[in-house]
Scaffold this active site. Structure first.
Site, PDB file in Angstrom:
ATOM      1  N   ARG A 143       0.826  -1.203   0.000  1.00 12.64           N
ATOM      2  CA  ARG A 143       0.000   0.000   0.000  1.00 12.64           C
ATOM      3  C   ARG A 143       0.866   1.261   0.000  1.00 12.64           C
ATOM      4  O   ARG A 143       2.011   1.250   0.434  1.00 12.64           O
ATOM      5  CB  ARG A 143      -0.927   0.028   1.216  1.00 12.64           C
ATOM      6  CG  ARG A 143      -2.017  -1.027   1.211  1.00 12.64           C
ATOM      7  CD  ARG A 143      -2.940  -0.862   2.410  1.00 12.64           C
ATOM      8  NE  ARG A 143      -2.237  -1.019   3.677  1.00 12.64           N
ATOM      9  CZ  ARG A 143      -1.907  -0.015   4.482  1.00 12.64           C
ATOM     10  NH1 ARG A 143      -2.183   1.241   4.145  1.00 12.64           N
ATOM     11  NH2 ARG A 143      -1.276  -0.245   5.621  1.00 12.64           N
TER      12      ARG A 143
ATOM     13  N   LYS B 147      -8.586  -2.416   0.347  1.00 11.22           N
ATOM     14  CA  LYS B 147      -8.504  -1.595   1.552  1.00 11.22           C
ATOM     15  C   LYS B 147      -9.287  -0.291   1.422  1.00 11.22           C
ATOM     16  O   LYS B 147      -9.756   0.253   2.427  1.00 11.22           O
ATOM     17  CB  LYS B 147      -7.045  -1.308   1.894  1.00 11.22           C
ATOM     18  CG  LYS B 147      -6.312  -2.543   2.430  1.00 11.22           C
ATOM     19  CD  LYS B 147      -7.035  -3.154   3.639  1.00 11.22           C
ATOM     20  CE  LYS B 147      -6.270  -4.312   4.243  1.00 11.22           C
ATOM     21  NZ  LYS B 147      -7.037  -4.963   5.342  1.00 11.22           N
TER      22      LYS B 147
ATOM     23  N   HIS C 119     -11.131  -4.851  11.689  1.00 12.30           N
ATOM     24  CA  HIS C 119     -10.017  -5.414  10.924  1.00 12.30           C
ATOM     25  C   HIS C 119      -9.612  -6.709  11.610  1.00 12.30           C
ATOM     26  O   HIS C 119      -8.691  -6.752  12.416  1.00 12.30           O
ATOM     27  CB  HIS C 119      -8.859  -4.416  10.890  1.00 12.30           C
ATOM     28  CG  HIS C 119      -7.748  -4.830   9.985  1.00 12.30           C
ATOM     29  ND1 HIS C 119      -6.440  -4.505  10.222  1.00 12.30           N
ATOM     30  CD2 HIS C 119      -7.740  -5.546   8.825  1.00 12.30           C
ATOM     31  CE1 HIS C 119      -5.670  -4.989   9.255  1.00 12.30           C
ATOM     32  NE2 HIS C 119      -6.441  -5.633   8.399  1.00 12.30           N
TER      33      HIS C 119
ATOM     34  N   SER D 131      -1.519  -6.767   8.964  1.00 13.80           N
ATOM     35  CA  SER D 131      -0.984  -7.718   8.000  1.00 13.80           C
ATOM     36  C   SER D 131       0.274  -8.383   8.546  1.00 13.80           C
ATOM     37  O   SER D 131       1.155  -7.718   9.092  1.00 13.80           O
ATOM     38  CB  SER D 131      -0.654  -7.000   6.687  1.00 13.80           C
ATOM     39  OG  SER D 131      -1.812  -6.528   6.072  1.00 13.80           O
TER      40      SER D 131
ATOM     41  N   LYS E 263      -3.653 -13.317  11.118  1.00 10.92           N
ATOM     42  CA  LYS E 263      -5.115 -13.389  11.060  1.00 10.92           C
ATOM     43  C   LYS E 263      -5.590 -14.474  10.103  1.00 10.92           C
ATOM     44  O   LYS E 263      -6.438 -15.293  10.431  1.00 10.92           O
ATOM     45  CB  LYS E 263      -5.705 -12.039  10.620  1.00 10.92           C
ATOM     46  CG  LYS E 263      -5.520 -10.907  11.580  1.00 10.92           C
ATOM     47  CD  LYS E 263      -6.369  -9.700  11.217  1.00 10.92           C
ATOM     48  CE  LYS E 263      -6.315  -9.325   9.759  1.00 10.92           C
ATOM     49  NZ  LYS E 263      -4.965  -8.983   9.290  1.00 10.92           N
ATOM     50  N   THR E 264      -5.048 -14.448   8.894  1.00 14.38           N
ATOM     51  CA  THR E 264      -5.479 -15.418   7.888  1.00 14.38           C
ATOM     52  C   THR E 264      -5.070 -16.822   8.284  1.00 14.38           C
ATOM     53  O   THR E 264      -5.865 -17.768   8.218  1.00 14.38           O
ATOM     54  CB  THR E 264      -4.885 -15.056   6.515  1.00 14.38           C
ATOM     55  OG1 THR E 264      -5.334 -13.744   6.149  1.00 14.38           O
ATOM     56  CG2 THR E 264      -5.321 -16.055   5.464  1.00 14.38           C
TER      57      THR E 264
ATOM     58  N   ASP F  71     -10.277 -11.221   7.096  1.00 12.00           N
ATOM     59  CA  ASP F  71      -9.670  -9.899   7.273  1.00 12.00           C
ATOM     60  C   ASP F  71     -10.617  -8.776   7.695  1.00 12.00           C
ATOM     61  O   ASP F  71     -10.207  -7.891   8.438  1.00 12.00           O
ATOM     62  CB  ASP F  71      -8.976  -9.486   5.977  1.00 12.00           C
ATOM     63  CG  ASP F  71      -8.006  -8.333   6.168  1.00 12.00           C
ATOM     64  OD1 ASP F  71      -7.217  -8.371   7.132  1.00 12.00           O
ATOM     65  OD2 ASP F  71      -8.029  -7.392   5.363  1.00 12.00           O
TER      66      ASP F  71
ATOM     67  N   ARG G 213       1.458 -12.257  -2.079  1.00 13.94           N
ATOM     68  CA  ARG G 213       0.041 -12.401  -1.727  1.00 13.94           C
ATOM     69  C   ARG G 213      -0.679 -13.407  -2.613  1.00 13.94           C
ATOM     70  O   ARG G 213      -0.307 -13.622  -3.775  1.00 13.94           O
ATOM     71  CB  ARG G 213      -0.669 -11.049  -1.880  1.00 13.94           C
ATOM     72  CG  ARG G 213      -0.215  -9.992  -0.887  1.00 13.94           C
ATOM     73  CD  ARG G 213      -0.920 -10.155   0.427  1.00 13.94           C
ATOM     74  NE  ARG G 213      -0.512  -9.152   1.403  1.00 13.94           N
ATOM     75  CZ  ARG G 213      -1.112  -8.944   2.548  1.00 13.94           C
ATOM     76  NH1 ARG G 213      -2.163  -9.680   2.875  1.00 13.94           N
ATOM     77  NH2 ARG G 213      -0.680  -8.024   3.388  1.00 13.94           N
TER      78      ARG G 213
END
Length: 528
Positions: free
Chosen positions: A56, A197, A216, A234, A238-239, A253, A318
């Site tokens: 980002r 995002k 989030h 990130s 989490k994933t 997410d 990713r």
């Protein structure tokens, strides 16, 4: 330019002969290969590279300072204003640019699995692989119940470069949200995550108006209906941790928490895949198949197999794939109220406990603090883990004041008697460069114990620096791993580094002037 004029300009673009509407996955894959935007991998996934922008670009993100929002937005370094005039001129330039392309791609879908709160989306892409990405990440349009609400339109033209002196941007790159004109304008970057995002930022503005907490976090549900949430930035897990073979995935997410329970904002997953293996993360590994999109992953020229250990392009490799690619997923992505919340942090100092039980005050303190380490590649310029505080574990995506979200979470924790844990997926035995990353099998064991209630009545000891309650035993984890100072070769070095981090916590929290003193004094590091 008023809204009617902008709508007419957009309508002309959408009706153009060079517009491809809602192509199938197969058609988009063909377009990607035909236009040499990406290559086909051995599993059938598309691999694309994003050039200089592999994460980002937060310094290039703006919100249009419009009359209806100017007194609501928390303006500052995250939510930077841009004038309506600058947006309108840039909007017209991008529209004209796309009209001159030989073809572009349009996807119609939604954000929000709960139909009561869905946001219609229209995604317009210069690149076919970006449109394929949108198909994986957003919820596909349901013709059975078409929405009458005007969609939010994403217009992404990566090859269009802004002129900062003329266009009022910071660089050639721009990500601009207009709430009044319901548009997101993206240019100068090929990183597909900007689309995802930006929509999350929009939902973080819209959902609280309906008394829904946008979060989030990832979420999953047990076969008996018990829901768990995993907050974190990130790279914190989490994933990985939500993709549990013994539970069903709600989403990886972004979620909303309404008066009825939790719902996924997205229709897919955007997983980091550096060092991905089938043994450690089988659900993610197996989801990378036909229709999925790999970003910046190294592919063998002959076998077309992915080398997930190679960070040649970036650490921030990713994989984007639909929820349909996950074996154990709940459909639709809706469940009840959470019983367990896990705050994930990747502590580069290596001093936070791998798991600790939080009181209500500690939960609010650590939610507002949002401490973690930005991992390499997730943003431009980040080449090594960097300690940071991201309010509510998602400050880059929060248009409203942070306390608005924190107060909503506190109310829901009280209302539903939620157990909250802080889990460190970062370093142990020393800081980054000295210690080692926490073993995933240990983290999984700790999370499992927390979710299944094994830690509800376990004996704890209080950490002497942070005041956190550390379980003395967790099934499947060596007892000494649970106590950070026992993993360091020198307790003196540990205390020095822990004191440094505690000071950072305290200094960061000074910005929350209107927070209850109870939260500050009972939630944070112990005063010396």
């Amino acid at each position: 330019m008023n809204i009617v004029e902008m709508s007419n300009e957009l309508a002309q673009l959408v009706k153009g002969e060079n517009a491809n509407h809602n192509l199938s996955v197969a058609q988009l894959v063909e377009k990607v290969l035909e236009r040499k935007e990406g290559i086909l991998t051995s599993t059938g996934a598309i691999r694309a590279t994003t050039g200089a922008y592999t994460g980002r670009s937060p310094k290039d993100k703006f919100i249009v300072k419009e009359q209806s929002v100017k007194n609501k937005i928390d303006w500052g370094t995250v939510n930077k204003p841009i004038s309506e005039e600058a947006f309108d001129k840039l909007y017209s330039k991008v529209i004209s640019y796309l009209k001159e392309r030989d073809e572009f791609y349009i996807f119609n879908g939604f954000a929000g699995a709960d139909k009561r709160y869905q946001l219609p989306l229209q995604v317009i892409n210069e690149f076919a692989w970006h449109n394929l990405f949108a198909q994986q990440l957003f919820i596909k349009e349901n013709n059975d119940s078409p929405s009458t609400e005007k969609p939010f339109t994403i217009i992404s033209a990566p090859n269009f470069k802004a002129d900062p002196e003329i266009d009022g941007t910071n660089s050639e790159t721009f990500i601009i949200i207009s709430f009044e004109k319901r548009a997101i304008l993206i240019g100068g970057t090929e990183y597909a995550g900007e689309m995802k995002k930006s929509v999350f930022s929009v939902m973080n503005y819209l959902l609280p108006e309906n008394n829904i907490l946008p979060m989030h976090c990832s979420a999953n549900v047990g076969f008996e209906g018990d829901v768990a949430l995993f907050f974190g930035l990130s790279g914190t897990g989490k994933t990985t941790l939500s993709a549990d073979p013994n539970r069903r995935l709600i989403g990886d997410d972004e979620h909303g928490w309404s008066t009825s329970g939790v719902f996924n904002i997205e229709g897919g997953c955007y997983a980091k895949c550096i060092n991905l293996t089938k043994e450690k993360e089988p659900q993610i590994f197996n989801a990378i198949r036909y229709g999925a999109v790999l970003e910046n992953v190294v592919i063998d020229d002959e076998t077309r197999e992915a080398d997930y250990d190679d960070s040649f392009y970036t650490e921030n490799t990713r994989a984007a794939y639909s929820l349909e690619a996950i074996d154990k997923v709940i459909t639709p992505s809706i469940a009840g109220h959470p019983q367990t919340i896990v705050f994930l942090t990747a502590d580069a100092f290596g001093v936070l406990p791998p798991i600790s039980k939080l009181s209500r005050e500690q939960a609010m303190y650590h939610f507002l603090s949002g401490y973690t380490s930005k991992l390499a590649g997730t943003e431009r310029g980040i080449t090594a883990p960097e300690a940071t505080f991201s309010t509510c574990f998602g400050s880059p995506f929060l248009p409203l004041p942070a306390t608005r979200y924190a107060n909503m979470l506190g109310q829901k924790i009280d209302e539903h008697t939620v157990q909250v844990f802080l889990v460190n997926t970062g370093w142990t035995g020393g800081e980054y460069g000295v210690g080692n990353r926490m073993k995933l099998k240990y983290t999984r064991a700790m999370v499992q114990a927390a979710i299944e209630g094994d830690l509800d009545n376990i004996e704890t000891v209080k950490d002497e620096v942070f005041g956190l309650n550390i379980p003395i035993h967790v099934p499947g984890v060596p007892d000494d791993v649970l106590q950070p100072h026992l993993t360091w070769s020198s307790k003196e070095d540990y205390l020095q580094k822990a004191s440094e981090l505690a000071t950072k916590f305290n200094n960061n929290f000074k910005k929350f002037a209107h927070v209850s003193p109870e939260i500050e004094h009972l939630g944070g590091p112990l005063s010396k």
